[in-house]
Enzyme design. Structure first.
Site, PDB file in Angstrom:
ATOM      1  N   ALA A  82     -31.120  56.627  45.135  1.00 40.13           N
ATOM      2  CA  ALA A  82     -30.593  56.673  43.779  1.00 40.13           C
ATOM      3  C   ALA A  82     -31.257  55.562  42.977  1.00 40.13           C
ATOM      4  CB  ALA A  82     -29.082  56.479  43.811  1.00 40.13           C
ATOM      5  N   GLY A  85     -30.256  58.026  48.960  1.00 43.91           N
ATOM      6  CA  GLY A  85     -30.110  59.406  48.472  1.00 43.91           C
ATOM      7  C   GLY A  85     -31.287  60.296  48.835  1.00 43.91           C
ATOM      8  N   GLU A 111     -30.571  61.457  52.280  1.00 40.79           N
ATOM      9  CA  GLU A 111     -29.424  62.365  52.146  1.00 40.79           C
ATOM     10  C   GLU A 111     -29.860  63.718  51.577  1.00 40.79           C
ATOM     11  OE1 GLU A 111     -27.511  59.084  50.098  1.00 40.79           O
ATOM     12  OE2 GLU A 111     -25.763  59.315  51.392  1.00 40.79           O
ATOM     13  N   GLU A 127     -28.485  51.137  51.625  1.00 33.69           N
ATOM     14  CA  GLU A 127     -27.494  50.788  50.590  1.00 33.69           C
ATOM     15  C   GLU A 127     -26.759  49.498  50.892  1.00 33.69           C
ATOM     16  OE1 GLU A 127     -27.817  53.771  52.025  1.00 33.69           O
ATOM     17  OE2 GLU A 127     -27.677  55.378  50.537  1.00 33.69           O
TER      18      GLU A 127
HETATM   19  N1  CAA Z   1     -34.398  52.863  42.189  1.00 31.01           N
HETATM   20  C1  CAA Z   1     -35.105  52.477  41.116  1.00 31.01           C
HETATM   21  N2  CAA Z   1     -36.388  52.092  41.191  1.00 31.01           N
HETATM   22  C2  CAA Z   1     -36.964  52.082  42.406  1.00 31.01           C
HETATM   23  C3  CAA Z   1     -36.277  52.464  43.556  1.00 31.01           C
HETATM   24  C4  CAA Z   1     -34.935  52.877  43.422  1.00 31.01           C
HETATM   25  N3  CAA Z   1     -34.205  53.321  44.452  1.00 31.01           N
HETATM   26  N4  CAA Z   1     -37.106  52.357  44.610  1.00 31.01           N
HETATM   27  C5  CAA Z   1     -38.268  51.904  44.119  1.00 31.01           C
HETATM   28  N5  CAA Z   1     -38.202  51.738  42.793  1.00 31.01           N
HETATM   29  C6  CAA Z   1     -39.242  51.279  41.882  1.00 31.01           C
HETATM   30  C7  CAA Z   1     -39.444  49.783  41.984  1.00 31.01           C
HETATM   31  O1  CAA Z   1     -38.490  49.089  41.196  1.00 31.01           O
HETATM   32  C8  CAA Z   1     -40.847  49.637  41.461  1.00 31.01           C
HETATM   33  O2  CAA Z   1     -40.826  49.728  40.064  1.00 31.01           O
HETATM   34  P1  CAA Z   1     -41.767  48.761  39.150  1.00 31.01           P
HETATM   35  O3  CAA Z   1     -43.173  49.124  39.553  1.00 31.01           O
HETATM   36  O4  CAA Z   1     -41.423  49.139  37.754  1.00 31.01           O
HETATM   37  O5  CAA Z   1     -41.405  47.371  39.535  1.00 31.01           O
HETATM   38  C9  CAA Z   1     -41.531  50.888  41.984  1.00 31.01           C
HETATM   39  O6  CAA Z   1     -40.486  51.819  42.281  1.00 31.01           O
HETATM   40  C10 CAA Z   1     -42.311  50.674  43.260  1.00 31.01           C
HETATM   41  O7  CAA Z   1     -41.459  50.066  44.204  1.00 31.01           O
HETATM   42  P2  CAA Z   1     -41.762  48.661  44.924  1.00 31.01           P
HETATM   43  O8  CAA Z   1     -42.627  47.800  44.076  1.00 31.01           O
HETATM   44  O9  CAA Z   1     -40.462  48.080  45.378  1.00 31.01           O
HETATM   45  O10 CAA Z   1     -42.630  49.180  46.166  1.00 31.01           O
HETATM   46  P3  CAA Z   1     -42.740  48.510  47.605  1.00 31.01           P
HETATM   47  O11 CAA Z   1     -43.820  49.234  48.310  1.00 31.01           O
HETATM   48  O12 CAA Z   1     -42.818  47.029  47.511  1.00 31.01           O
HETATM   49  O13 CAA Z   1     -41.332  48.854  48.338  1.00 31.01           O
HETATM   50  C11 CAA Z   1     -39.479  50.238  48.946  1.00 31.01           C
HETATM   51  C12 CAA Z   1     -40.984  50.182  48.570  1.00 31.01           C
HETATM   52  C13 CAA Z   1     -39.272  49.538  50.302  1.00 31.01           C
HETATM   53  C14 CAA Z   1     -39.100  51.707  49.073  1.00 31.01           C
HETATM   54  C15 CAA Z   1     -38.660  49.521  47.867  1.00 31.01           C
HETATM   55  O14 CAA Z   1     -39.018  50.036  46.587  1.00 31.01           O
HETATM   56  C16 CAA Z   1     -37.159  49.685  48.019  1.00 31.01           C
HETATM   57  O15 CAA Z   1     -36.559  49.024  48.845  1.00 31.01           O
HETATM   58  N6  CAA Z   1     -36.552  50.571  47.191  1.00 31.01           N
HETATM   59  C17 CAA Z   1     -35.127  50.755  47.174  1.00 31.01           C
HETATM   60  C18 CAA Z   1     -34.662  51.614  48.346  1.00 31.01           C
HETATM   61  C19 CAA Z   1     -33.153  51.713  48.346  1.00 31.01           C
HETATM   62  O16 CAA Z   1     -32.438  50.739  48.450  1.00 31.01           O
HETATM   63  N7  CAA Z   1     -32.641  52.975  48.248  1.00 31.01           N
HETATM   64  C20 CAA Z   1     -31.214  53.226  48.237  1.00 31.01           C
HETATM   65  C21 CAA Z   1     -30.720  53.330  46.827  1.00 31.01           C
HETATM   66  S1  CAA Z   1     -28.962  53.450  46.738  1.00 31.01           S
HETATM   67  C22 CAA Z   1     -28.614  55.082  47.028  1.00 31.01           C
HETATM   68  O17 CAA Z   1     -29.490  55.895  47.284  1.00 31.01           O
HETATM   69  C23 CAA Z   1     -27.156  55.458  46.941  1.00 31.01           C
HETATM   70  C24 CAA Z   1     -26.871  56.847  47.351  1.00 31.01           C
HETATM   71  O18 CAA Z   1     -26.745  57.154  48.549  1.00 31.01           O
HETATM   72  C25 CAA Z   1     -26.657  57.902  46.377  1.00 31.01           C
END
Ligand code: CAA
Length: 257
Positions: free
Chosen positions: A63, A108, A111, A131
């Site tokens: 998400a 998500g 999921e 998460e």
């Molecule tokens: N939401 C919003 N933006 C996201 C994102 C997310 N889930 N995942 C990545 N992005 C964005 C980053 O902010 C970044 O944007 P900018 O270039 O504008 O800064 C871009 O995508 C590229 O990401 P990274 O620079 O972080 O890339 P990386 O290679 O260093 O890391 C990653 C990759 C490990 C996937 C890292 O992006 C990350 O940890 N993302 C979040 C993953 C996460 O926590 N997902 C769970 C979300 S909560 C959820 O999903 C709830 C539910 O069940 C419904």
């Protein structure tokens, strides 16, 4: 709908298209996905659906965290309800759905893949429910679908540590059907779709509904559901053709009814 690409066909394709945000799911995208799924449900010419992510880095990285950082508790509740409805819509589609996982499938994203029937992944894909690192929990079905797919011990470890696993491990744990080289992902997903297209659509519909009952019902009720679905499958023209073709030692010709 720039954030979603929908290509119709007997085997239709939905591409989640926010590659700059690693295809993170925000409200607008999920509402668009709900609309497209409604079209898929009512279009009898679509017999298989493939879901993938744009770019070569992510299927869906979860998400949208930036959007969630602005949400109130009420917003969060509405958001999880919306996303749950979409996951359930995918599970309830009367056709098989294949997730073609081309990179990160986190939160998500994992999921979403688990709401699909079959998962093909590139060997670069990574899976997790991170998460917990946001002081959140899975909110699109992960606490229920993950233990069902990989067992309680592994599901608890993923949800509580937030750690990721690679595609090889996910295959070993029974989360995936197939792991392939990145350039083979879409060809293999399409090959799988072709295989499903060669089956009777009506039989696939009954099979999917009965398999879903193993998730939503107690075993006794599920076994009774299977009996009803098996009995019902005798009512199709395809069942008459399938059994007759076997006896006559020829290939069946499906009418999909
Ligand atoms: N939401 C919003 N933006 C996201 C994102 C997310 N889930 N995942 C990545 N992005 C964005 C980053 O902010 C970044 O944007 P900018 O270039 O504008 O800064 C871009 O995508 C590229 O990401 P990274 O620079 O972080 O890339 P990386 O290679 O260093 O890391 C990653 C990759 C490990 C996937 C890292 O992006 C990350 O940890 N993302 C979040 C993953 C996460 O926590 N997902 C769970 C979300 S909560 C959820 O999903 C709830 C539910 O069940 C419904």
């Amino acid at each position: 709908m720039e954030d979603l690409i929908f290509e119709k066909g007997e085997s239709a394709l939905i591409t989640i298209n926010r590659p700059k945000a690693l295809n993170a799911l925000n409200r607008e995208l999920i509402e668009n996905l709900a609309r497209v799924l409604r079209d898929v449900r009512h279009d009898r010419t679509i017999r298989v659906l493939i879901v993938t992510g744009a770019g070569d880095r992510a299927f869906v990285a979860g998400a949208d965290i930036a959007a969630m950082s602005q949400m109130t508790a009420v917003d969060g509740l509405e958001f999880t309800r919306l996303i749950h409805r979409v996951m359930q819509t995918i599970e309830d589609l009367p056709i098989p759905v294949i997730a073609a996982v081309n990179g990160f499938a986190l939160g998500g994203g994992l999921e979403l893949a688990m709401a699909c029937d079959l998962i093909v992944a590139s060997d670069t894909a990574r899976f997790g429910q991170p998460e917990i690192n946001l002081a959140l929990i899975p909110g699109a079905g992960g606490t229920q679908r993950l233990p069902h797919r990989i067992g309680h011990a592994r599901a608890r470890a993923l949800v509580m540590t937030g750690e990721m696993i690679d595609a090889k491990t996910a295959l070993e744990w029974g989360l995936l059907n197939q792991v392939v080289a990145p350039d083979q992902l879409m060809p293999e997903a399409r090959k799988l779709a072709e295989k499903l297209l060669s089956k009777s659509a009506v039989a696939l519909r009954h099979a999917k509904a009965a398999l879903r009952a193993s998730f939503t019902m107690e075993e006794d009720a599920g076994l009774r559901f299977e009996q009803a679905a098996f009995g019902l499958s005798f009512a199709s023209d395809d069942r008459v053709e399938g059994t007759k073709a076997f006896v006559e030692k020829r290939d069946p010709k499906w009418q999909h009814k």
